[in-house]
Enzyme design. Structure first.
Site, PDB file in Angstrom:
ATOM      1  N   ASP A  50       0.855  -1.191   0.000  1.00 38.61           N
ATOM      2  CA  ASP A  50       0.000   0.000   0.000  1.00 38.61           C
ATOM      3  C   ASP A  50       0.894   1.246   0.000  1.00 38.61           C
ATOM      4  OD1 ASP A  50      -2.018   1.849   0.362  1.00 38.61           O
ATOM      5  OD2 ASP A  50      -2.184   1.491   2.529  1.00 38.61           O
ATOM      6  N   ASN A 110      -0.602   4.606   0.041  1.00 43.62           N
ATOM      7  CA  ASN A 110      -1.275   5.826   0.516  1.00 43.62           C
ATOM      8  C   ASN A 110      -2.032   5.642   1.830  1.00 43.62           C
ATOM      9  OD1 ASN A 110      -3.250   4.205  -0.429  1.00 43.62           O
ATOM     10  ND2 ASN A 110      -4.240   5.729  -1.735  1.00 43.62           N
ATOM     11  N   ASP A 152      -4.387   3.641   2.783  1.00 44.03           N
ATOM     12  CA  ASP A 152      -5.802   3.239   2.874  1.00 44.03           C
ATOM     13  C   ASP A 152      -5.951   1.744   3.174  1.00 44.03           C
ATOM     14  OD1 ASP A 152      -5.141   2.064   0.482  1.00 44.03           O
ATOM     15  OD2 ASP A 152      -6.709   3.055  -0.698  1.00 44.03           O
ATOM     16  N   ASP A 202      -1.555  -1.147  -3.947  1.00 47.54           N
ATOM     17  CA  ASP A 202      -1.865  -0.359  -5.142  1.00 47.54           C
ATOM     18  C   ASP A 202      -0.681  -0.337  -6.109  1.00 47.54           C
ATOM     19  OD1 ASP A 202      -0.133   1.607  -3.937  1.00 47.54           O
ATOM     20  OD2 ASP A 202      -1.839   2.190  -2.676  1.00 47.54           O
ATOM     21  N   ASP A 260      -3.377 -10.028 -16.277  1.00 49.04           N
ATOM     22  CA  ASP A 260      -4.380 -11.063 -16.073  1.00 49.04           C
ATOM     23  C   ASP A 260      -5.550 -10.738 -17.007  1.00 49.04           C
ATOM     24  OD1 ASP A 260      -5.894 -13.173 -14.768  1.00 49.04           O
ATOM     25  OD2 ASP A 260      -4.606 -12.823 -13.033  1.00 49.04           O
ATOM     26  N   ASP A 285      -7.379 -16.265 -17.391  1.00 43.23           N
ATOM     27  CA  ASP A 285      -8.224 -16.922 -16.404  1.00 43.23           C
ATOM     28  C   ASP A 285      -9.123 -17.978 -17.054  1.00 43.23           C
ATOM     29  OD1 ASP A 285      -8.895 -16.604 -13.517  1.00 43.23           O
ATOM     30  OD2 ASP A 285     -10.916 -16.317 -14.314  1.00 43.23           O
ATOM     31  N   GLU A 321      -4.814 -20.478 -17.901  1.00 45.45           N
ATOM     32  CA  GLU A 321      -5.218 -21.235 -16.713  1.00 45.45           C
ATOM     33  C   GLU A 321      -6.255 -22.236 -17.188  1.00 45.45           C
ATOM     34  OE1 GLU A 321      -7.000 -20.682 -12.216  1.00 45.45           O
ATOM     35  OE2 GLU A 321      -7.975 -19.808 -13.949  1.00 45.45           O
ATOM     36  N   HIS A 338      -2.643 -17.178  -6.056  1.00 42.96           N
ATOM     37  CA  HIS A 338      -3.631 -16.565  -5.160  1.00 42.96           C
ATOM     38  C   HIS A 338      -4.796 -17.493  -4.831  1.00 42.96           C
ATOM     39  CE1 HIS A 338      -5.073 -16.199  -9.181  1.00 42.96           C
ATOM     40  NE2 HIS A 338      -6.283 -15.916  -8.726  1.00 42.96           N
ATOM     41  N   ASP A 339      -4.839 -18.673  -5.447  1.00 44.57           N
ATOM     42  CA  ASP A 339      -5.916 -19.633  -5.181  1.00 44.57           C
ATOM     43  C   ASP A 339      -5.448 -20.827  -4.346  1.00 44.57           C
ATOM     44  OD1 ASP A 339      -7.704 -18.189  -6.772  1.00 44.57           O
ATOM     45  OD2 ASP A 339      -7.254 -19.360  -8.570  1.00 44.57           O
TER      46      ASP A 339
HETATM   47  O1  TEU Z   1      -9.703 -19.749 -10.832  1.00 47.30           O
HETATM   48  C1  TEU Z   1     -10.276 -20.910 -11.359  1.00 47.30           C
HETATM   49  C2  TEU Z   1      -9.800 -22.035 -10.511  1.00 47.30           C
HETATM   50  O2  TEU Z   1      -8.699 -22.037 -10.094  1.00 47.30           O
HETATM   51  C3  TEU Z   1     -10.548 -23.140 -10.053  1.00 47.30           C
HETATM   52  O3  TEU Z   1     -10.758 -23.009  -8.665  1.00 47.30           O
HETATM   53  C4  TEU Z   1     -11.831 -23.420 -10.709  1.00 47.30           C
HETATM   54  O4  TEU Z   1     -12.862 -22.899  -9.936  1.00 47.30           O
HETATM   55  C5  TEU Z   1     -12.043 -24.898 -10.826  1.00 47.30           C
HETATM   56  O5  TEU Z   1     -10.867 -25.565 -10.813  1.00 47.30           O
HETATM   57  C6  TEU Z   1     -12.736 -25.198 -12.112  1.00 47.30           C
HETATM   58  O6  TEU Z   1     -12.576 -26.553 -12.466  1.00 47.30           O
HETATM   59  C7  TEU Z   1      -9.674 -18.549 -11.513  1.00 47.30           C
HETATM   60  C8  TEU Z   1      -8.999 -17.493 -10.663  1.00 47.30           C
HETATM   61  O7  TEU Z   1      -7.659 -17.833 -10.479  1.00 47.30           O
HETATM   62  C9  TEU Z   1      -9.754 -17.336  -9.382  1.00 47.30           C
HETATM   63  O8  TEU Z   1      -9.151 -16.464  -8.476  1.00 47.30           O
HETATM   64  C10 TEU Z   1     -11.146 -16.861  -9.732  1.00 47.30           C
HETATM   65  O9  TEU Z   1     -11.939 -16.834  -8.582  1.00 47.30           O
HETATM   66  C11 TEU Z   1     -11.810 -17.740 -10.784  1.00 47.30           C
HETATM   67  O10 TEU Z   1     -10.948 -18.094 -11.853  1.00 47.30           O
HETATM   68  C12 TEU Z   1     -12.965 -17.003 -11.403  1.00 47.30           C
HETATM   69  O11 TEU Z   1     -12.496 -15.940 -12.179  1.00 47.30           O
HETATM   70 CA    CA Z   2      -3.607   2.023  -1.281  1.00 49.74          CA
END
Ligand code: TEU
Ligand code: CA
Length: 567
Positions: free
Chosen positions: A20, A22, A24, A28, A97, A199, A256, A332-333
């Site tokens: 971050d 600023n 908040d 960012d 992304d 994605d 992905e 992130h997942d």
């Molecule tokens: O994620 C899709 C994903 O990783 C899987 O969890 C999916 O739901 C499953 O395997 C389908 O077979 C991407 C992004 O990385 C995630 O952060 C988003 O929430 C999702 O797509 C929707 O955009």
């Molecule tokens: Ca910020």
């Protein structure tokens, strides 16, 4: 075509949680820009930004309401241009992304599709009537545990959403939708981006008549993956995208692709470059799922080494020479790899197991991806109650599994969430030991892991034995040793069924790497021959293990060694 991504290492930033600037409490773009020197120091080549577009943030930016505007929380287009300029001046490329399986329900297209059902925008999405008996158009669930159909009250029709109801799926059958997406991508390319992470890109083509799926016993809805992953026209669409955008600028493109098989990946990521440059496969992320399939990945068990090895071996040999792999433990997942496949219970095991797992992955063939904080050995968050979770997927899963289907007790499910929730990856980056880990001077949007006091970038950069410095060496090996990029993969003879040690080689005409990994916290002895002219180029232990040997190798807990031999 210049295949620059083959030698590259990618670093993923989750903008909300990185830095971050600023006060908040929300990360960012200026914050990211201010940390580019740190990334340069680590040695990475490409920066992947999770979505920074305008978005109501129902799914933390994976619900986009304007593809050509920056979310005001993150800054402005000027801030973006500045980030790209500075990154490029440091030799770092930018990967955007791209979320085009769906938009946000606040996107102009969707708002018009609802408010003007006779406009062309209605066909930008997938609307269907209820069946004659009043049933939903089909029996699909969404990937977040709900029903895949949401009613548009005004018309009585339903629209399809594979994720949250606020994430309506785009209709890729419509050529205008595809044209608009390619135009938008080219707009970002003109702004200087070097590629896209796409994605769920293998879910864009739905089977034409949207048939019912098979349901597992006890399930309310059918898993739509069986029907939408690798759908009928997906390769056609990607080839079209390739001709209209990707091939024009030597862009890196990583799809992905949940549910992708090796066979399918040979097409998506073929070396001729007609579709994408690589894909993310999910198989190695599914090796620690619940023995009860109805609970999916919600579990707290560990993957067996033999399962990891046979999966890596399948992909390494399956794509060799024909397609290109990506390599990842974290994003992130996913929960933090050191807590998931390693051991974060003590400082010693945390550092050793994080570096061993990093070696396992980074010495394979493909383009490695590092997720923010992975290079510090950041761990899962010590979650203990439901109110600490934020992620829509985790909250839905709790609701469904505990409250609706009563498949797990509240206590068991909290344990599973703590182990496997996406929220583990989303806690703020740990920069230093000051308040809020140096992430913000304000109140962070999401809790900082209390272990930031000793696990943080400042500390790691001072400590020559830190996970950070080990990642630096792995990256440097990739940049300097041809066998890391190009060597053919083979299992060390006899290693096939070893549940504790993984050993493999990577061989070119002139050199050979030997990688030996102890997956356990125990000292082990193995019959592995290291040639007399082999040089130990990397190890996560000092001194005592550096001696050459011709027969038995003694491996310390979580030890990793990489030998290089000139042939
Ligand atoms: O994620 C899709 C994903 O990783 C899987 O969890 C999916 O739901 C499953 O395997 C389908 O077979 C991407 C992004 O990385 C995630 O952060 C988003 O929430 C999702 O797509 C929707 O955009
Ligand atoms: Ca910020």
């Amino acid at each position: 075509m210049d295949k620059w991504w083959r030698n590259a290492v990618v670093y993923q930033v989750y903008p909300r949680s990185f830095q971050d600037s600023n006060g908040d409490g929300i990360g960012d773009l200026p914050g990211i820009t201010s940390r580019l020197e740190y990334l340069k120091e680590l040695g990475i080549d490409v920066l992947w930004l999770s979505p920074i577009y305008e978005s109501p943030q129902v799914d933390n930016g994976y619900d986009i309401s304007d593809y050509q505007a920056i979310n005001p929380d993150y800054g402005t287009l000027d801030d973006f241009d500045h980030l790209v300029e500075k990154a490029h001046s440091l030799g770092i490329k930018i990967l955007m992304d791209l979320v085009v399986n769906h938009t946000s329900d606040q996107h102009e297209w969707f708002k018009k599709a609802i408010s003007e059902p006779t406009s062309k925008y209605r066909d930008y999405y997938i609307f269907r009537d209820a069946q004659e008996n009043g049933d939903l158009p089909n029996n699909w669930g969404d990937f977040f545990g709900g029903c895949a159909w949401q009613k548009d009250e005004a018309s009585g029709q339903y629209y399809l959403h594979l994720y949250a109801p606020q994430q309506p799926d785009l209709n890729w059958e419509n050529p205008q939708v595809r044209r608009s997406i390619y135009d938008m991508m080219n707009w970002w390319v003109a702004r200087g981006v070097d590629g896209f992470r796409m994605d769920v890109i293998n879910e864009i083509s739905k089977p034409h008549d949207l048939p019912n799926g098979k349901k597992n016993p006890g399930e309310k809805y059918a898993d739509p993956g069986q029907l939408v992953n690798n759908g009928p026209r997906v390769h056609e669409y990607l080839q079209e995208m390739n001709q209209n955008v990707l091939s024009r600028a030597s862009l890196m493109s990583v799809g992905e692709t949940p549910g992708v098989t090796c066979q399918e990946a040979l097409r998506y990521a073929n070396v001729d470059g007609t579709e994408l440059t690589m894909v993310f496969e999910f198989e190695h992320m599914a090796l620690d799922g619940n023995p009860n399939p109805a609970l999916g990945r919600w579990y707290d068990g560990k993957a067996k080494l033999s399962d990891l090895r046979s999966n890596f071996t399948k992909w390494q040999t399956g794509l060799a020479g024909k397609a290109w792999n990506s390599l990842y433990w974290n994003n992130h997942d996913q929960p933090r790899v050191v807590s998931r496949f390693g051991d974060d219970s003590s400082e010693e095991t945390r550092v050793k197991s994080a570096t061993m797992l990093a070696t396992m992955l980074h010495m394979l063939q493909g383009t490695p991806f590092i997720y923010e904080g992975e290079e510090l050995g950041m761990t899962n968050m010590p979650f203990t109650e439901l109110s600490q979770f934020e992620d829509i997927d985790s909250l839905n899963a709790y609701h469904l599994i505990v409250e609706e289907e009563k498949l797990a007790s509240p206590e068991a499910m909290i344990t599973y969430l703590a182990h496997h929730s996406r929220d583990n990856a989303r806690t703020p980056m740990q920069w230093d030991s000051s308040t809020n880990a140096g992430f913000t001077t304000g109140t962070p949007w999401y809790g900082v892991n209390p272990n930031y006091v000793h696990i943080n970038a400042e500390q790691a950069m001072k400590d020559p034995h830190s996970v950070f410095h080990y990642y630096q060496k792995l990256i440097s090996l990739r940049h300097h040793v041809d066998a890391v990029v190009n060597g053919a993969y083979a299992l060390y003879p006899g290693n096939e069924n070893d549940e504790q040690v993984y050993a493999y080689t990577r061989t070119t005409a002139s050199e050979q790497l030997l990688v030996v990994l102890n997956y356990t916290g125990k000292e082990l002895q193995r019959d592995i021959t290291v040639g007399s002219n082999a040089k130990l180029v990397l190890s996560n232990y000092d001194g005592d293990n550096l001696e050459q040997n011709q027969g038995e190798i003694v491996l310390k807990p979580y030890e990793a060694r990489v030998y290089l031999t000139q042939l």
